[in-house]
Structure formats: structure tokens, C-alpha cells
Design an enzyme around this catalytic site. Structure first.
Site, PDB file in Angstrom:
ATOM      1  N   ASP A 223     -53.038 -16.535 -25.841  1.00  0.00           N
ATOM      2  CA  ASP A 223     -54.406 -16.925 -26.198  1.00  0.00           C
ATOM      3  C   ASP A 223     -54.589 -16.695 -27.705  1.00  0.00           C
ATOM      4  O   ASP A 223     -53.694 -16.206 -28.383  1.00  0.00           O
ATOM      5  CB  ASP A 223     -55.433 -16.138 -25.378  1.00  0.00           C
ATOM      6  N   HIS A 552     -45.962 -17.890 -21.637  1.00  0.00           N
ATOM      7  CA  HIS A 552     -47.319 -18.440 -21.671  1.00  0.00           C
ATOM      8  C   HIS A 552     -47.851 -18.458 -23.108  1.00  0.00           C
ATOM      9  O   HIS A 552     -48.038 -17.405 -23.712  1.00  0.00           O
ATOM     10  CB  HIS A 552     -48.203 -17.560 -20.786  1.00  0.00           C
ATOM     11  N   ASP A 600     -40.111 -17.818 -15.164  1.00  0.00           N
ATOM     12  CA  ASP A 600     -40.145 -18.318 -16.542  1.00  0.00           C
ATOM     13  C   ASP A 600     -40.903 -19.642 -16.588  1.00  0.00           C
ATOM     14  O   ASP A 600     -40.323 -20.707 -16.804  1.00  0.00           O
ATOM     15  CB  ASP A 600     -38.718 -18.494 -17.081  1.00  0.00           C
ATOM     16  N   GLU A 609     -46.170 -13.764 -20.136  1.00  0.00           N
ATOM     17  CA  GLU A 609     -46.856 -13.990 -21.412  1.00  0.00           C
ATOM     18  C   GLU A 609     -46.003 -13.378 -22.523  1.00  0.00           C
ATOM     19  O   GLU A 609     -44.951 -12.755 -22.285  1.00  0.00           O
ATOM     20  CB  GLU A 609     -48.272 -13.398 -21.393  1.00  0.00           C
TER      21      GLU A 609
HETATM   22  O1  9MR Z   1     -51.386  -6.341 -21.579  1.00  0.00           O
HETATM   23  C1  9MR Z   1     -52.560  -6.390 -20.781  1.00  0.00           C
HETATM   24  C2  9MR Z   1     -52.285  -5.733 -19.458  1.00  0.00           C
HETATM   25  O2  9MR Z   1     -52.033  -4.349 -19.644  1.00  0.00           O
HETATM   26  C3  9MR Z   1     -53.466  -5.953 -18.521  1.00  0.00           C
HETATM   27  O3  9MR Z   1     -53.123  -5.454 -17.242  1.00  0.00           O
HETATM   28  C4  9MR Z   1     -53.782  -7.441 -18.435  1.00  0.00           C
HETATM   29  C5  9MR Z   1     -54.969  -7.755 -17.517  1.00  0.00           C
HETATM   30  O4  9MR Z   1     -56.138  -7.244 -18.028  1.00  0.00           O
HETATM   31  O5  9MR Z   1     -54.068  -7.940 -19.725  1.00  0.00           O
HETATM   32  C6  9MR Z   1     -52.981  -7.833 -20.600  1.00  0.00           C
HETATM   33  O6  9MR Z   1     -53.359  -8.295 -21.838  1.00  0.00           O
HETATM   34  C7  9MR Z   1     -53.590  -9.676 -22.006  1.00  0.00           C
HETATM   35  C8  9MR Z   1     -54.951  -9.785 -22.644  1.00  0.00           C
HETATM   36  O7  9MR Z   1     -55.939  -9.402 -21.729  1.00  0.00           O
HETATM   37  C9  9MR Z   1     -55.240 -11.156 -23.229  1.00  0.00           C
HETATM   38  N1  9MR Z   1     -54.172 -11.577 -24.090  1.00  0.00           N
HETATM   39  C10 9MR Z   1     -52.879 -11.567 -23.443  1.00  0.00           C
HETATM   40  C11 9MR Z   1     -52.520 -10.202 -22.942  1.00  0.00           C
HETATM   41  C12 9MR Z   1     -51.128 -10.167 -22.329  1.00  0.00           C
HETATM   42  O8  9MR Z   1     -51.049 -10.798 -21.098  1.00  0.00           O
END
Ligand code: 9MR
Length: 628
Positions: A223, A552, A600, A609
Site C-alpha cells: 500500500d 503484494h 506467491d 506482502e
Molecule cells: O505487519 C503487520 C502485521 O503485524 C499485522 O498483523 C497486520 C494486520 O494488522 O498488518 C501488518 O502490517 C500491514 C499494514 O497494516 C499495512 N501495510 C502493510 C503491512 C504488511 O502487511
């Protein structure tokens, strides 16, 4: 609450993923993951049951591989050279049913082999491994790539193809100035959330009457949000990778000097890693509430779009309005910690910048003490991650540690001594991450020279060595060699970086103690990341015979649009996540054993991600690996 995808796109977009925030829930909801009659992606399978580090093995390091087979008795193995000749042979060690992989497995130990070269393969039980090398220097390119990842993540500036590679050239994202009339809103004058939105997301009609210029920094992940807590730990780990080279004899791989990375500032006389970190530190400073405003000195928790955009969306094409979210104590302490660390490291290069960092850190810490429990919201997940964290003792500890080491002020030491983390362990079994940062403070107290009393310093060092012993013991129970065995038996979101974090602790314990067991354990941890895992897949793009490449991302989105690139070489994939949490993963992976909860696929944001904090962990670890 649902975001409509943009219409009339120029690029072909065979699948779209749209997100909606769950009112009152922390989870992201994929509401239209598999459009257009696409078949659900198949459950991933390893190409062979014989799993190796696909980069290879260092001549003086451990050399182990893992075989999945139903057979229970020891089996013969052979090591073949590139021409197919047998270099070594032996018998496997059966390890029984491995819960993390859901398979019966054997370990092959070929540590006695002295041959070097490329194109080796292992053969056992009718299977062959992917090819791998045995030679020095295996990790040089991976370290450079992992640390060069941040440049194409920069916001607010055009990415130069001559530096990043032509496929990665793109216009500046979120760089427009107010009044430009650009579709892309730009981060130069970002307002606070409208009060009615804040009321929904934060339970109070919070807003502010200023705007901030928060252009710059790195995009967080797939994002295009920018989050102070995650950005803070990411930049701190880059700074720590550099700081280690100042204090460890023999450290200082060229990758961490000037000219070692693919950044536009290479050759300016400043170590590249500090150039890259500064890009983010300047952004963190810009998120601080100005003097004279309510909560002056605190940091806004995050800045991002008001709603999720579709994939793909290039940064400069994002049309959504962006808002500053309510300050949080966690973000404020992250800013304090990272800026305090930066203050001591930039002093020889740019004293004025170092002083700005120091002053901002002092101000932030005082503001956090004045409002110690202003939490983010679980429910602020429309258009950006919530980064919710309600336990802040670790953030206080980390910030106080960095401020004490930088300033020597007794007040910070007093706060440290009063912290529940002063005596307790700072190293979680499951690995440190953006929400659990006590380890960062402890690593600094243990490894950076300061005015800490010798007894306290010795205790910090002993706790680091003790944590390494515990990770070593966990690793010995894991037939794939990862020093990661979460208490719950389930792999977390971003598990691959947690393997790297525990490996960093092992590596730092080796720095302090010289104990060769820790060096070997840290080296063996790399095996898992580069392919010795139950899927036989390297989680680092561009490294290994079979590697992740569809993480992602809204702009490294080759899987959706072949005109776009894959994520850059050196990008770490989040890795197996037992909790799943997106439609693709739910459809393909239900019932998965922990190591198999990964696909993947670009739409699997919960398993695949990429983010700055994960790559910072990989980069810090890989810099150490490259030095071995
Ligand atoms: O890294 C974050 C993880 O620890 C959480 O469990 C998850 C759900 O809240 O979110 C991850 O962070 C994401 C963030 O919210 C938005 N940008 C991408 C991050 C990686 O997936």
C-alpha cells in the site's frame, strides 16, 4: 465503506482486489478477490522434497539440508558436483514428524565436505535438490539488494531508472503541491482526518486546524501509506546495521560504506545506508505535531488514503485524499527512539541534522511522558493498516535507551531502571517486530558504548547471550534449521522477518561472545530464508533457483500487468502466516501446516506482502551474512 476500483484504466488488469474496513474489526476484508471467473489458485507444492539453501553454503559454515519423505529409516544421500560425479555420501538422520511442515522429515548433514564450486546437488530417496554453490561471498549480492530495496520505495521523488534499474523508474508519488490540480493529491499539505471520520474510527470527533508537509519517506508496503511505528523500526534497523560497523572489529562490509548501494546519493562522501535512512528520518520528523498546537511534540500515527485503492495503482496515480491520523504515544516514542539513534550517527556527517534529530527526540519523549497512553485505533483500517498496539512499556524502554546512550542524561537512565523491561527479558521467543521493540533498546544498551555502569552493561550483554542460547535451542528442535518456533505453534504475519530477527540476535551474541555456536546458528538460519523450508522456495526475490516474486504491491505488480516489474531483487516476502487473512490464502491454503501457509500470489497480502520493516530485518541480517 467499499472502495470502487478506478474505471477506464489504461493497463490491463485481469484481477482486482478491493478492500473494505470492517467496522469495529481489525481485519482487512477482501470483498472481491477473484473477479472475472478466475479459478482459485492451487495450493503451492514444492518442486522437490529435498530442501537446501539455494544460494548455497559457506565453506566454513554449517551445511545441512532437509528431506521430506514418509520413510522412517536412515536413507543414503549423495552430494553431486555440477558434472554429476559423487563428491560425498552418507546417511540421513530421521527427525520424525515435523509439526511446522506437517511432514515426516530427515536431515542431511554434509558439513564435512571441503569441495567448493557451483552447481552442486544433493540426491536422496529418489529426489534431487535444486543446484547450489559452496563458496565464500555468497551473500554479498543479497545484502546489497536487500538494502537497495528502500530506494524504489521512496515517496515524493521520481525514481531514477539509471540507479534502480530501468524497470523501476517511475514519476514521483504523492509529490503534487496544493493548488496543482493534480489527480494525485500529494503529501505537501496534508490535513487531519475530518472529525466525523475520526468519530467513526477513533470514537472521538478529533481533528486539527493545521496541515503538515509530510512528503517524502518510504511507502510502507504494497500500500502507499506511511506509518510512523513501522517506519521507525525499519529505519532503526538500517541505522543499527550501520552502527555495528563502528563498534565491531572486522565489521564494515563495503556494502555499508559510500557507493555500496543503489541510491542516487552514492559517492557523496556519506555512507549510503545513512543517505537512505535520512530519507525516512526527515519524514518521521515531519510527522511531529508543531509547537503551539495541541499535543505539540507528539507524532501523528500515520498518513494514508481515505480508502483502499485497487491493484495495480502506481503511487503518482493514486487519486484518493490522504489524511493525518490522530497522534499516538507509540508513534511518538518510535520517533524519539529512531531520531535519538540517528542523532549520534549523523553527528560526524552533518552536525546540524544530528542536532535537529536530538532536539526532536527529546521533545517527542517528553510529549509521550505527558500523554503516556494515547492509543491508535483498532478500527482505523480504511485505506491503511491500523498498526494498533496497546502495550507501550517496550516503546518507552526503547526510546529511553536510545536517548540515554545518545545524551548520557541521568533522567533517561532513571526511566530505564524503572521500566519493567530493565530486568526482564527483552527478547521474545517469537521474535521482535514493530509492536514489540524492547529488543531494540536492549541491543543498543548491550552493544553501543555509553556511560551505562559496567554492571548494567554486563547484565544487558548477558541477557543478549542468554536469548541467543534460547534461539539456538529452538533451532535445534527444527529440522529445517529456522530459529523460530512460536509458542502458539502458529506462524505469524511476516514470519520470514521474525526468522531474520532471531538470527540477528544470534549474530550480535556472536559479536559479543565470540561463541562459534552462535555464528553457525545464525548462518543456518539463512538456509530457511533462501529455500531450505517446506515449500522449497527462497523468500528473497531474485535469489535461489525458485524464489518469491509476486509479493503484494500496487506498483511492483507484474503478475497483474506484465508492463510493470516484479518486486526488486532482494525483496523479502512476508512468508507463511497460519492465520491466513485474505481471500486467496483462504481459498488455497485452508488447513495448512504452519510452513505451508504461504502462496506467491499478489493478492495474498496476508502471506505475501513486502514491507520496509521486513526488508530492514533482512538487510541487517544479510549485511552480517555478507561479512562472514
Ligand atoms: O505487519 C503487520 C502485521 O503485524 C499485522 O498483523 C497486520 C494486520 O494488522 O498488518 C501488518 O502490517 C500491514 C499494514 O497494516 C499495512 N501495510 C502493510 C503491512 C504488511 O502487511
Amino acid at each position: 465503506m467499499t472502495t470502487a476500483p478506478r474505471r477506464g484504466r489504461r493497463r490491463r488488469s485481469p484481477r482486482r482486489l478491493i478492500y473494505a474496513a470492517l467496522g469495529g474489526g481489525a481485519l482487512w476484508l477482501a470483498v472481491a478477490a477473484l473477479g472475472g471467473g478466475d479459478a482459485a489458485p492451487a495450493r503451492p507444492q514444492p518442486a522437490t522434497p529435498l530442501h537446501v539453501n539455494q544460494l548455497g553454503y559457506l565453506p566454513d559454515g554449517p551445511k545441512r539440508a532437509t528431506l521430506a519423505t514418509p520413510r522412517r529409516q536412515p536413507l543414503a544421500w549423495r552430494l553431486l558436483d555440477a558434472a554429476g560425479g559423487t563428491v560425498a555420501e552418507g546417511m540421513t538422520t530421521p527427525r520424525g514428524d515435523d509439526a511446522s511442515a506437517g511432514r515426516n522429515v530427515h536431515v542431511i548433514d554434509f558439513g564435512a565436505v571441503e569441495a567448493t564450486g557451483d552447481g552442486f546437488r544433493l540426491a536422496a530417496d529418489g529426489a534431487r535438490s535444486p543446484p547450489f554453490a559452496i563458496r565464500p561471498g555468497l551473500y554479498d549480492a543479497a545484502a546489497r539488494a536487500a538494502l537497495s530495496f528502500f530506494y524504489p520505495m521512496r515517496s515524493g521523488v521520481a525514481i531514477d531508472g539509471a540507479v534502480a534499474g530501468t524497470a523501476y523508474a517511475r514519476p514521483a508519488g504523492h509529490a503534487a503541491a496544493p493548488g496543482d490540480g493534480a489527480t494525485n493529491k500529494g503529501d505537501r499539505a496534508v490535513p487531519c482526518l475530518p472529525p466525523e471520520t475520526a468519530a467513526e474510527q477513533y470514537g472521538e470527533a478529533w481533528t486539527c486546524d493545521y496541515t503538515l508537509d509530510v512528503a517524502g519517506g518510504w511507502y510502507d508496503a504494497g500500500d502507499q501509506g506511511k506509518y510512523v511505528v513501522n517506519g521507525g523500526i525499519a529505519v532503526a534497523q538500517l541505522l543499527s546495521a550501520y552502527e555495528r560497523t563502528l563498534h565491531v572489529d572486522g565489521a564494515g562490509a563495503e556494502a555499508l560504506g559510500d557507493g555500496g548501494l543503489a541510491v542516487p546519493e552514492a559517492g557523496n562522501g556519506v555512507p549510503d545506508i545513512l543517505d537512505e535512512a535520512r530519507w525516512q528520518l526527515e519524514f518521521l520528523l515531519s510527522m511531529q505535531v508543531p509547537e503551539g498546537e495541541p499535543r505539540a511534540g507528539m507524532a501523528h500515527h500515520k498518513v494514508h488514503d481515505d480508502a483502499w485503492t485497487a491493484l495495480p495503482t502506481l503511487p503518482h496515480e493514486d487519486p484518493r485524499p490522504r489524511y493525518l491520523h490522530r497522534p499516538s504515544t507509540a508513534a511518538t516514542l518510535n520517533l524519539a527512539a529512531a531520531a535519538a539513534q540517528g542523532a549520534r550517527l549523523y553527528r560526524p556527517h552533518d552536525a546540524a541534522f544530528a542536532e535537529r534529530l536530538r532536539a526532536a527526540a527529546v521533545r517527542a519523549y517528553a510529549a509521550a511522558r505527558a500523554e503516556p497512553d494515547l492509543l491508535p485505533s483498532r478500527d482505523a483500517s480504511a485505506g491503511g493498516g491500523a498498526y494498533f498496539d496497546e502495550r507501550l512499556s517496550d516503546e518507552f524502554y526503547w526510546a529511553a535507551a536510545e536517548l540515554f546512550v545518545t545524551t548520557g542524561e541521568p533522567a533517561y537512565l532513571a526511566d530505564l531502571e524503572a521500566s519493567p523491561h530493565w530486568r526482564g527479558t527483552a527478547f521474545r521467543r517469537d521474535g521482535f517486530d514493530w509492536a514489540n521493540v524492547a529488543a531494540l533498546g536492549r541491543l543498543t544498551l548491550a552493544t553501543v558504548p555509553s556511560t551505562l555502569e559496567p554492571a548494567a552493561r554486563a547484565a544487558a550483554r548477558a541477557s543478549l547471550v542468554d536469548a541467543a542460547e534460547r534461539y539456538l535451542a529452538l533451532q535445534q528442535g527444527e529440522p529445517f534449521g529456522q530459529p523460530y518456533a512460536p509458542e502458539s505453534g502458529r506462524y505469524a504475519w511476516g514470519s520470514s522477518h521474525l526468522v531474520a530477527q532471531n538470527a540477528i540476535v544470534l549474530a550480535r551474541a556472536h559479536d559479543l561472545s565470540g561463541d562459534a555456536r552462535f555464528r553457525r546458528a545464525a548462518l543456518e538460519a539463512a538456509d530457511y530464508l533462501f529455500g531450505r523450508n517446506a515449500l522449497g522456495l527462497s523468500y528473497v526475490t531474485g535469489f535461489g533457483a525458485r524464489h518469491a516474486e509476486n509479493q503484494h504491491s500496487r506498483w511492483f505488480a507484474a503478475q497483474l500487468d506484465p508492463a510493470l516489474p516484479h518486486p526488486p531483487r532482494g525483496t523479502l516476502a512476508g512468508g507463511p502466516n497460519s492465520w491466513l487473512g485474505d481471500a486467496v490464502a483462504d481459498a488455497a491454503l485452508a488447513g495448512c501446516a504452519p510452513q505451508l501457509c504461504y502462496i506467491d500470489h499478489i493478492e495474498s497480502f496476508s502471506t505475501n506482502e513486502m514491507t520496509v520493516n521486513w526488508n530492514a530485518a533482512l538487510g541487517q541480517f544479510a549485511a552480517w551474512l555478507a561479512e562472514q
